[in-house]
Design a protein around this motif. Structure first.
Motif, PDB file in Angstrom:
ATOM      1  N   TYR A 170       0.833  -1.214   0.000  1.00 25.02           N
ATOM      2  CA  TYR A 170       0.000   0.000   0.000  1.00 25.02           C
ATOM      3  C   TYR A 170       0.867   1.264   0.000  1.00 25.02           C
ATOM      4  O   TYR A 170       0.584   2.221  -0.723  1.00 25.02           O
ATOM      5  N   ILE A 171       1.905   1.274   0.843  1.00 28.48           N
ATOM      6  CA  ILE A 171       2.804   2.438   0.910  1.00 28.48           C
ATOM      7  C   ILE A 171       3.469   2.649  -0.448  1.00 28.48           C
ATOM      8  O   ILE A 171       3.472   3.757  -0.990  1.00 28.48           O
ATOM      9  N   THR A 172       4.020   1.584  -1.003  1.00 27.96           N
ATOM     10  CA  THR A 172       4.720   1.699  -2.285  1.00 27.96           C
ATOM     11  C   THR A 172       3.783   2.175  -3.387  1.00 27.96           C
ATOM     12  O   THR A 172       4.124   3.085  -4.155  1.00 27.96           O
ATOM     13  N   GLN A 173       2.592   1.602  -3.472  1.00 25.77           N
ATOM     14  CA  GLN A 173       1.629   2.010  -4.504  1.00 25.77           C
ATOM     15  C   GLN A 173       1.312   3.499  -4.427  1.00 25.77           C
ATOM     16  O   GLN A 173       1.200   4.169  -5.446  1.00 25.77           O
ATOM     17  N   ASN A 174       1.170   4.020  -3.222  1.00 24.53           N
ATOM     18  CA  ASN A 174       0.727   5.400  -3.050  1.00 24.53           C
ATOM     19  C   ASN A 174       1.842   6.442  -3.119  1.00 24.53           C
ATOM     20  O   ASN A 174       1.563   7.622  -3.301  1.00 24.53           O
ATOM     21  N   PHE A 175       3.097   6.021  -2.963  1.00 21.27           N
ATOM     22  CA  PHE A 175       4.197   6.988  -2.958  1.00 21.27           C
ATOM     23  C   PHE A 175       5.204   6.776  -4.083  1.00 21.27           C
ATOM     24  O   PHE A 175       6.231   7.435  -4.131  1.00 21.27           O
ATOM     25  N   LEU A 176       4.910   5.906  -5.001  1.00 24.10           N
ATOM     26  CA  LEU A 176       5.826   5.561  -6.077  1.00 24.10           C
ATOM     27  C   LEU A 176       5.825   6.565  -7.226  1.00 24.10           C
ATOM     28  O   LEU A 176       6.801   6.659  -7.977  1.00 24.10           O
ATOM     29  N   SER A 177       4.784   7.346  -7.376  1.00 18.27           N
ATOM     30  CA  SER A 177       4.619   8.191  -8.565  1.00 18.27           C
ATOM     31  C   SER A 177       5.782   9.158  -8.805  1.00 18.27           C
ATOM     32  O   SER A 177       6.179   9.366  -9.949  1.00 18.27           O
ATOM     33  N   ASP A 178       6.352   9.758  -7.740  1.00 19.76           N
ATOM     34  CA  ASP A 178       7.487  10.663  -7.925  1.00 19.76           C
ATOM     35  C   ASP A 178       8.675   9.939  -8.535  1.00 19.76           C
ATOM     36  O   ASP A 178       9.368  10.468  -9.405  1.00 19.76           O
ATOM     37  N   MET A 179       8.907   8.725  -8.074  1.00 23.38           N
ATOM     38  CA  MET A 179      10.037   7.950  -8.592  1.00 23.38           C
ATOM     39  C   MET A 179       9.835   7.593 -10.057  1.00 23.38           C
ATOM     40  O   MET A 179      10.773   7.639 -10.849  1.00 23.38           O
TER      41      MET A 179
END
Length: 144
Positions: A121-130
């Motif tokens: 869940y964390i990765t899905q929601n914060f991955l966009s910048d990367m």
């Protein structure tokens, strides 16, 4: 320094390995530390400590990583603050202190919801910048 102009998000950051990673990042010049944990009081003390010792911007948020709606809200809030995420450290986890035969079904569910699904869940929601920058690191730590 190694982490100048970088931002890191760390779950389970209020103690143990998460706290140690946060301090190492701060020592190495990270610009922004975004710290998540269930214990906001410990996070606030950590923020105060790091702010006094290092030139790092420390942002703390209370979060149980099984709470997907809260994760979505925090993702929007951090994006609104224009803090790009370069590093995600999925460190939050729970462990049953019992012989496997004695671990309840509910505890098994809690372990998986926290240690496995929470990291997803964390990765899905914060991955966009990367993805936009075509740069970033994700570190997954786990105890099972």
């Amino acid at each position: 320094m190694l982490l100048n102009n970088k931002s890191a998000l760390i779950t389970g950051a209020s103690r143990g390995i998460g706290k140690a990673i946060a301090e190492e990042f701060a020592k190495n010049g990270i610009e922004h530390l975004i710290l998540f944990a269930r214990d906001i009081d410990k996070l606030n003390k950590l923020k105060e400590e790091f702010s006094a010792k290092y030139s790092t911007n420390v942002h703390v948020f209370e979060l149980n990583i099984r709470d997907t709606e809260r994760i979505k809200l925090l993702s929007k809030e951090i994006r609104t603050q224009k803090i790009p995420i370069d590093i995600i450290v999925n460190n939050a986890g729970v462990l049953a202190d019992a012989v496997i035969k004695m671990v309840s079904e509910n505890m098994v569910k809690e372990i998986y919801e926290t240690n496995v699904y929470g990291s997803i869940y964390i990765t899905q929601n914060f991955l966009s910048d990367m993805i936009k920058k075509r740069y970033g690191s994700i570190i997954n730590l786990s105890s099972i």
